[in-house]
Design an enzyme around this catalytic site. Sequence first.
Site, mmCIF file in Angstrom:
data_model
loop_
_atom_site.group_PDB
_atom_site.id
_atom_site.type_symbol
_atom_site.label_atom_id
_atom_site.label_comp_id
_atom_site.label_asym_id
_atom_site.label_seq_id
_atom_site.Cartn_x
_atom_site.Cartn_y
_atom_site.Cartn_z
ATOM 1 C CB SER A 19 -0.876 -0.018 1.258
ATOM 2 O OG SER A 19 -1.756 1.059 1.253
ATOM 3 C CB CYS A 33 -4.502 -11.709 -14.904
ATOM 4 S SG CYS A 33 -4.324 -12.774 -13.469
#
Lengths: 603, 253
Positions: free
Chosen positions: A101, A578
């Site tokens: 993060s 993906c």
Amino acid sequence: MCLWKILVVLQCPSMGCCCKLTLMSKLQVSTFDIQIVQHTNIPVGVEMERFADEADVVIVGGGPAGLSAAIRLKQLAKEQEKELRVCLVEKASQIGAHTLSGACLEPSALNELFPDWKERGAPLNTPVTEDLFSILTEKYRIPVPMLPGLPMNNHGNYIVRLGHFVHWLGEQAEELGVEIYPGYAAAEVLFHEDGSVKGIATNDVGIAKDGSPKDVFERGMELHAKVTLFGEGCHGHLAKQLYRQFNLRENCEPQTYAIGLKELWVIDEKKWRPGRVEHSVGWPLNRNTYGGSFLYHLNEGEPLVALGFVVGLDYTNPYLSPFREFQRWKHHPFVAKTLEGGDRIAYGARALNEGGYQCLPKVTFPGGMLIGCSPGFMNVPKIKGTHTAMKSGMLAAEAIFPKVTAEDPASETAGLHIPEYEDNLKKSWIWKELYAVRNIRPSFHNYFGLYGGMVYTGVFYWILRGKEPWTLKHAGLDSAQLKPAKECTPIEYPKPDGKLSFDLLSSVALSGTNHEGDQPPHLTLKDDSIPVANNLAIYDGPEQRFCPAGVYEYVPLETGEGMRLQINAQNCVHCKTCDIKDPSQNINWVVPEGSGGPAYNGL
Amino acid sequence: MSRVLVGVKRVIDYAVKIRVKPDHSGVVTDGVKHSMNPFCEIAVEEAVKLKEKKFIKEVVAVSCGPTQVTETIRTALAMGCDRGIHVEVSGKDYEAMGPLQIAKIFAALAKKEEASLVILGKQAIDDDCNQTGQMTAALLDWPQGTFASEVTIDGEKVKVVREIDGGLETIKISMPAVLTADLRLNTPRYATLPNIMKAKKKKIANMKPADLGVDMVSRVEVLRVDEPPTRLAGVKVETVDDLVAKLKANGTI
């Protein structure tokens, strides 16, 4: 009957192991010996019984949400002098190793969870001292004043290395008696006869690439619980199943995402400004592609900066490569001057939620609930989701505690259904916050793109704080946004110079990612023919470009004619992009053997 | 024969990119992913296999280092060892700790525990010393079967097939003995979750090197640690004449 099903699946060599895994979950195997027949028809007697254990609460995922829930449960147990067994499973080899993060932490939830966090040594070492926002053009920078009241204003927040913060949360949880099991992935949701969630099962280990059991094959273990919390982070793989099973998304929009790529750099001390937060939008993205950068100066001893780039996954040009946009952004004069003479020491990537309020699903179902970034409580314009993830975990714990410790939980289903969690969420500051900013991200879907969005934010948010009576919609599924390649122009990316920008493979090496080589690829295809027939033919194989780890490559067939998709599963950094962006929605990410994946250190 | 001692070392995971500390005193280890040395995993697997074949009664896993090494001992317990011994070494002693100190500790423990076999990995992937097994055998004056790719117990003797440069060498040594595991000895089993849970109930004894009469003084001082120099790009030449010309030009010939 079950035996017949397994025989059919494994004799189909192109199906790979994904079908075996899916089938296992439907079979609810528990006590009988099954013969697994391989392609060559040699029967192998394999012990299929799974060891099972019972806990009061099982939590999937050792991130801010899961750990906060575990901690809150144990705090309540201590206060009320009750016994509670809380087990937490995490696929990373250690807590924090799959955490990535920015991050600017808003300490609101932490202050509620541990008012004495400073004495306990929480690694919040860098209070934000300076907050800069810019619009970049190719050569110049237009500063934008960071007025108080704008969502990105960081006054009162801390720049943290979230991986280290999560590791610290893990230590606090263990001290309180939570059983934490890193290195074990929850691969399957278990169900009672009445359809409620019974718990989870960890994945089987020792399966070879072709799906056959190796000598070291062992079945996963079942962990049963009165209620199971799913905190898998953005786009969790078990959450996908739960959405379908319990129809949790029937009244919300499909989630929309972005990909975030991040690096850690040790820079020249003269350029170091501890506590400075920099954000930018604009170059190198065009006005219709959502995204921007962050660069935070940490204050932990050495001159370390955390920097990265976010690209909305609703982008339309299949030639776009988020990784290469990130690399070329670093060459902008304003950024390059900070990084020149420095050394890159870490790299990673992860998908994040962009949907906000409109995309919140139903979060409770019989036997379980969803917490954290999995349902998606991220405040997108603030670019913060950790505080809301933690709070959601805490609210879940507070709703669960009276039910799991009650003598008679009075539940209609075997797995406890606790809708109070959802009611608590709606009354909490999470809901107010997400409601107020709900229109900012969708406001980017206009002719002026980025600039329209900024005008909307400046006018409606800053003045009305989200009180406008309408709710804008997002554009729909990210995977449906790509235009065919022939309608788009390829993007000319500069070659990496090895000093500021780098190639993909050396970046992947820095993530420390690795997987046991001889296991079925965990990036499964529902239909093996679609990548070449659809993704390559129409979209020029966008997975080669949006994967930040070089997993997907179209290589020529050995026989000469045509191409095939090569999946380098070992490189995967578990970002989930993906699964989100595949225009054919043919790629299904399933969890690999536990402790595989990146080895992030304080990312 | 009853007891086998197995050494396990906690090292930086082999897939992680190593970084040298800014002060060049060593490599960065804080927060970095660590795991059991791969050759130690093979050693544990061999010991557990011997127990399963009923050649030995008890396998004791030993590790030297700070508190974190107990995780590595737990993994060994989850793979099938019966109990663990944590020899506490931390701070400067831990940084200076090398094969000689470990060998002294293992020699003392082998005598104390009346072990018939000490099985170690052939080398650790962080220092690549390949010395601890050999030194332990010397200190105990025991025979050694190093680079073992096959171990067979035959009464009071052990037949060891060793991997050597020229091929394979088979030796027969009497017990008690020290063995070091090479790559092809076996495939280590997974430490599965039920076994990790059971391992929490197994005992790990704590002790200090001083309790074993071992002093941790090191006669080796690390002066400086550097990254290997970056490889310079090579130059491709088209013909042999070009090659000779280039070699002449830079003074090589």
